[in-house]
Design a protein around this motif. Structure first.
Motif, PDB file in Angstrom:
ATOM      1  N   LEU A  12       0.865  -1.175   0.000  1.00 10.24           N
ATOM      2  CA  LEU A  12       0.000   0.000   0.000  1.00 10.24           C
ATOM      3  C   LEU A  12       0.902   1.225   0.000  1.00 10.24           C
ATOM      4  CD1 LEU A  12      -2.976   0.723   0.075  1.00 10.24           C
ATOM      5  CD2 LEU A  12      -2.892   0.615   2.556  1.00 10.24           C
ATOM      6  N   ASP A  13       0.830   2.004  -1.082  1.00 11.21           N
ATOM      7  CA  ASP A  13       1.658   3.202  -1.173  1.00 11.21           C
ATOM      8  C   ASP A  13       0.853   4.348  -1.787  1.00 11.21           C
ATOM      9  OD1 ASP A  13       1.598   2.704  -3.939  1.00 11.21           O
ATOM     10  OD2 ASP A  13       3.565   1.767  -3.948  1.00 11.21           O
ATOM     11  N   ARG A  14       1.540   5.411  -2.170  1.00 13.40           N
ATOM     12  CA  ARG A  14       0.858   6.587  -2.740  1.00 13.40           C
ATOM     13  C   ARG A  14       0.002   6.222  -3.950  1.00 13.40           C
ATOM     14  NH1 ARG A  14       6.009   8.051  -2.744  1.00 13.40           N
ATOM     15  NH2 ARG A  14       6.113   8.463  -4.973  1.00 13.40           N
ATOM     16  N   GLU A  15       0.442   5.233  -4.691  1.00  6.13           N
ATOM     17  CA  GLU A  15      -0.278   4.847  -5.909  1.00  6.13           C
ATOM     18  C   GLU A  15      -1.437   3.896  -5.640  1.00  6.13           C
ATOM     19  OE1 GLU A  15       2.579   3.600  -8.840  1.00  6.13           O
ATOM     20  OE2 GLU A  15       3.901   5.254  -8.270  1.00  6.13           O
ATOM     21  N   GLY A  16      -1.583   3.447  -4.407  1.00  3.94           N
ATOM     22  CA  GLY A  16      -2.691   2.567  -4.057  1.00  3.94           C
ATOM     23  C   GLY A  16      -2.232   1.179  -3.653  1.00  3.94           C
ATOM     24  N   LEU A  17      -3.148   0.239  -3.738  1.00  2.00           N
ATOM     25  CA  LEU A  17      -2.918  -1.138  -3.311  1.00  2.00           C
ATOM     26  C   LEU A  17      -2.458  -1.994  -4.485  1.00  2.00           C
ATOM     27  CD1 LEU A  17      -3.230  -3.373  -1.113  1.00  2.00           C
ATOM     28  CD2 LEU A  17      -5.608  -3.608  -1.884  1.00  2.00           C
ATOM     29  N   SER A  18      -1.399  -2.769  -4.253  1.00  2.00           N
ATOM     30  CA  SER A  18      -0.922  -3.755  -5.228  1.00  2.00           C
ATOM     31  C   SER A  18      -0.780  -5.094  -4.519  1.00  2.00           C
ATOM     32  CB  SER A  18       0.443  -3.363  -5.797  1.00  2.00           C
ATOM     33  OG  SER A  18       0.355  -2.164  -6.512  1.00  2.00           O
ATOM     34  N   VAL A  19      -0.913  -6.183  -5.263  1.00  2.00           N
ATOM     35  CA  VAL A  19      -0.767  -7.526  -4.700  1.00  2.00           C
ATOM     36  C   VAL A  19       0.144  -8.367  -5.593  1.00  2.00           C
ATOM     37  CG1 VAL A  19      -2.986  -7.519  -3.483  1.00  2.00           C
ATOM     38  CG2 VAL A  19      -2.875  -8.384  -5.830  1.00  2.00           C
ATOM     39  N   LEU A  20       0.838  -9.317  -4.968  1.00  2.00           N
ATOM     40  CA  LEU A  20       1.730 -10.209  -5.687  1.00  2.00           C
ATOM     41  C   LEU A  20       0.972 -11.461  -6.106  1.00  2.00           C
ATOM     42  CD1 LEU A  20       4.720 -10.821  -6.540  1.00  2.00           C
ATOM     43  CD2 LEU A  20       4.833 -12.177  -4.422  1.00  2.00           C
ATOM     44  N   LEU A  21       0.916 -11.703  -7.408  1.00  2.00           N
ATOM     45  CA  LEU A  21       0.290 -12.917  -7.933  1.00  2.00           C
ATOM     46  C   LEU A  21       1.313 -13.695  -8.743  1.00  2.00           C
ATOM     47  CD1 LEU A  21      -3.168 -11.557  -9.193  1.00  2.00           C
ATOM     48  CD2 LEU A  21      -2.639 -12.653  -6.997  1.00  2.00           C
ATOM     49  N   GLY A  22       1.081 -14.998  -8.845  1.00  2.00           N
ATOM     50  CA  GLY A  22       1.946 -15.857  -9.635  1.00  2.00           C
ATOM     51  C   GLY A  22       1.187 -16.462 -10.802  1.00  2.00           C
ATOM     52  N   HIS A  23       1.897 -16.647 -11.908  1.00  2.00           N
ATOM     53  CA  HIS A  23       1.307 -17.278 -13.091  1.00  2.00           C
ATOM     54  C   HIS A  23       1.695 -18.752 -13.077  1.00  2.00           C
ATOM     55  CE1 HIS A  23       0.962 -18.503 -17.319  1.00  2.00           C
ATOM     56  NE2 HIS A  23      -0.065 -17.656 -17.312  1.00  2.00           N
ATOM     57  N   PRO A  24       0.721 -19.672 -13.137  1.00  2.00           N
ATOM     58  CA  PRO A  24       1.042 -21.102 -13.081  1.00  2.00           C
ATOM     59  C   PRO A  24       1.994 -21.511 -14.208  1.00  2.00           C
ATOM     60  CG  PRO A  24      -1.326 -20.755 -12.921  1.00  2.00           C
ATOM     61  CD  PRO A  24      -0.713 -19.437 -13.278  1.00  2.00           C
ATOM     62  N   GLY A  25       2.977 -22.323 -13.860  1.00  2.00           N
ATOM     63  CA  GLY A  25       3.936 -22.804 -14.832  1.00  2.00           C
ATOM     64  C   GLY A  25       3.433 -24.043 -15.545  1.00  2.00           C
ATOM     65  N   GLY A  26       4.195 -24.467 -16.499  1.00  2.00           N
ATOM     66  CA  GLY A  26       3.873 -25.673 -17.248  1.00  2.00           C
ATOM     67  C   GLY A  26       3.194 -25.369 -18.567  1.00  2.00           C
ATOM     68  N   PRO A  27       3.147 -26.360 -19.417  1.00  2.00           N
ATOM     69  CA  PRO A  27       2.642 -26.161 -20.777  1.00  2.00           C
ATOM     70  C   PRO A  27       1.156 -25.845 -20.869  1.00  2.00           C
ATOM     71  CG  PRO A  27       3.088 -28.482 -20.357  1.00  2.00           C
ATOM     72  CD  PRO A  27       3.623 -27.730 -19.189  1.00  2.00           C
ATOM     73  N   TYR A  28       0.359 -26.256 -19.907  1.00  2.00           N
ATOM     74  CA  TYR A  28      -1.089 -26.028 -19.994  1.00  2.00           C
ATOM     75  C   TYR A  28      -1.458 -24.558 -19.806  1.00  2.00           C
ATOM     76  CZ  TYR A  28      -1.189 -31.088 -19.674  1.00  2.00           C
ATOM     77  OH  TYR A  28      -0.973 -32.417 -19.894  1.00  2.00           O
TER      78      TYR A  28
END
Length: 170
Positions: A12-28
């Motif tokens: 949470l900073d001057r620019e607002g709220l950000s969250v850390l997300l992950g992109h699932p790995g693998g070929p699918y």
């Protein structure tokens, strides 16, 4: 029924709220984007404390320094539980923190690839991480996990309101 636990890093900073997300790995998931990102999470071992499992899985999936992740759930935002369409339960807490997503790296899994080829290949569980502004994260995250982000927004707003009341009463 399977139970997973995870942690969601938020900033949470001057620019607002950000969250850390992950992109699932693998070929699918290689060509999938919106609606496929996830909270770093994993299966809870039988009898394991849910928060400890969430912390363990977060550390395994991000490679982040253990010092950066709270050892106890106190101070974290409890986001409760959601269920996937397949019935899997996911319990999540959010904690404030900072990170450089490009420096994170996930553990890996093996898979027969291509299918029925007899060859095994190794893939990262999470192939990339991103710190998304909340408006974008709501679009990127898997639909079954979207309520977690909505709860985070409500609970952080309620905390700010409570802190504002405390300030004005002094």
């Amino acid at each position: 029924m399977k139970l997973s636990a995870g942690l969601l890093l938020h900033c949470l900073d001057r620019e607002g709220l950000s969250v850390l997300l992950g992109h699932p790995g693998g070929p699918y998931f290689s060509k999938k984007d919106d609606g496929h990102w996830t909270v770093p999470k994993g299966l809870v071992d039988g009898g394991e404390c849910l928060y400890r499992a969430a912390r363990r899985e977060f550390l395994e999936e991000t490679g982040m320094s253990p010092d950066a992740v709270p050892e106890r759930s106190e101070g974290c935002v409890d986001l409760g539980e959601v269920r996937t369409r397949g019935g899997k339960r996911i319990r999540v807490w959010s904690f404030p923190g900072e990170c450089a997503p490009s420096e994170l790296s996930s553990n890996s899994f093996d898979l027969e690839w291509p299918p029925r080829s007899g060859r095994r290949a190794s893939f990262p569980e999470i192939d990339r991480f991103e710190l998304f502004p909340i408006e974008i994260a709501l679009r990127k995250i898997n639909a079954s996990q979207r309520p977690l982000l909505e709860r985070l927004l409500r609970r952080l707003a309620a905390r700010a309101e409570d802190e504002g009341r405390e300030e004005s009463s002094r």
